[in-house]
Design a protein around this motif. Structure first.
Motif, PDB file in Angstrom:
ATOM      1  N   THR A  78      19.950  45.061  -8.295  1.00 52.06           N
ATOM      2  CA  THR A  78      19.953  46.296  -9.078  1.00 52.06           C
ATOM      3  C   THR A  78      18.825  46.301 -10.109  1.00 52.06           C
ATOM      4  OG1 THR A  78      22.332  46.567  -8.770  1.00 52.06           O
ATOM      5  CG2 THR A  78      21.338  47.754 -10.619  1.00 52.06           C
ATOM      6  N   ASN A  81      15.698  47.021  -8.269  1.00 51.88           N
ATOM      7  CA  ASN A  81      15.675  48.440  -7.895  1.00 51.88           C
ATOM      8  C   ASN A  81      15.257  49.291  -9.086  1.00 51.88           C
ATOM      9  OD1 ASN A  81      16.408  48.255  -5.199  1.00 51.88           O
ATOM     10  ND2 ASN A  81      18.568  48.656  -5.574  1.00 51.88           N
ATOM     11  N   GLY A  85      11.641  49.540  -7.954  1.00 52.59           N
ATOM     12  CA  GLY A  85      11.861  50.481  -6.858  1.00 52.59           C
ATOM     13  C   GLY A  85      11.340  51.869  -7.166  1.00 52.59           C
ATOM     14  N   HIS A 146      12.102  41.006  -4.991  1.00 53.22           N
ATOM     15  CA  HIS A 146      12.972  42.163  -4.771  1.00 53.22           C
ATOM     16  C   HIS A 146      13.540  42.127  -3.354  1.00 53.22           C
ATOM     17  CE1 HIS A 146      13.455  46.849  -4.975  1.00 53.22           C
ATOM     18  NE2 HIS A 146      14.593  46.229  -4.802  1.00 53.22           N
ATOM     19  N   HIS A 150      17.391  41.927  -2.207  1.00 52.87           N
ATOM     20  CA  HIS A 150      17.853  43.038  -1.373  1.00 52.87           C
ATOM     21  C   HIS A 150      18.552  42.501  -0.115  1.00 52.87           C
ATOM     22  CE1 HIS A 150      17.547  47.026   0.620  1.00 52.87           C
ATOM     23  NE2 HIS A 150      17.326  46.290   1.711  1.00 52.87           N
TER      24      HIS A 150
END
Length: 177
Positions: A78, A81, A85, A146, A150
């Motif tokens: 998170t 993200n 992201g 990341h 993920h």
């Protein structure tokens, strides 16, 4: 007649309060029950996966921020993200990324696992995080971090809010195929 009217007006807020309290109490008990299901005999947090303990925090560690290793993975997925992201990789706040990397390092050193694939993934994450913490400004490393979180969130926590899968992790949940 006026007394009856006031009494009726007080019933609705009182009922709503009791309903909210009941829902909160029920949810709290349900969460506590779920947390107890994933706690080991010693009380250290772990995640049951396929009937086995995949990863736990060391007994002597003081991991108050994360109830399970799965929660740690979810939280950092998170964070990445939110910070990288949706185009965030184009305007990186490097100090923020150094702080994230530092926290990853402090948490991962307290994780124990007998799963060699998961251990290899954690070692890769440690190496990438150390590089960022040391001040190297490499967007490719951030992208890989990341992607590791993920894919681990998908494999470890059955995260399913995306169709993206980067296949960077060695760890594969036997229940996910």
């Amino acid at each position: 007649m006026e007394k009856k009217s006031k009494w009726k007006l007080m019933i609705l807020p009182a009922s709503l309060f009791l309903l909210a309290f009941g829902l909160y109490a029920g949810y709290s008990m349900w969460e506590t029950g779920n947390l107890q299901e994933v706690r080991g005999k010693s009380g250290s947090s772990n995640l049951k996966n396929g009937g086995q303990t995949v990863a736990v925090f060391q007994e002597e560690s003081d991991q108050e921020n994360y109830s399970t290793v799965g929660n740690f993975i979810r939280e950092f997925h998170t964070k990445y993200n939110d910070t990288l992201g949706w185009g965030g990789i184009e305007s990186v706040d490097w100090e923020e990324q150094r702080e994230i990397a530092s926290e990853i390092l402090s948490v991962l050193v307290t994780v124990e696992t007998d799963n060699t694939a998961l251990q290899a993934d954690f070692e890769t994450i440690l190496n990438y995080s150390k590089t960022i913490e040391d001040g190297k400004k490499d967007k490719k490393i951030l992208l890989q971090l990341h992607r590791y979180f993920h894919d681990l969130d998908i494999e470890f926590n059955s995260y399913n809010r995306t169709s993206d899968y980067f296949n960077v992790t060695k760890y594969k949940d036997p229940e996910n195929g």
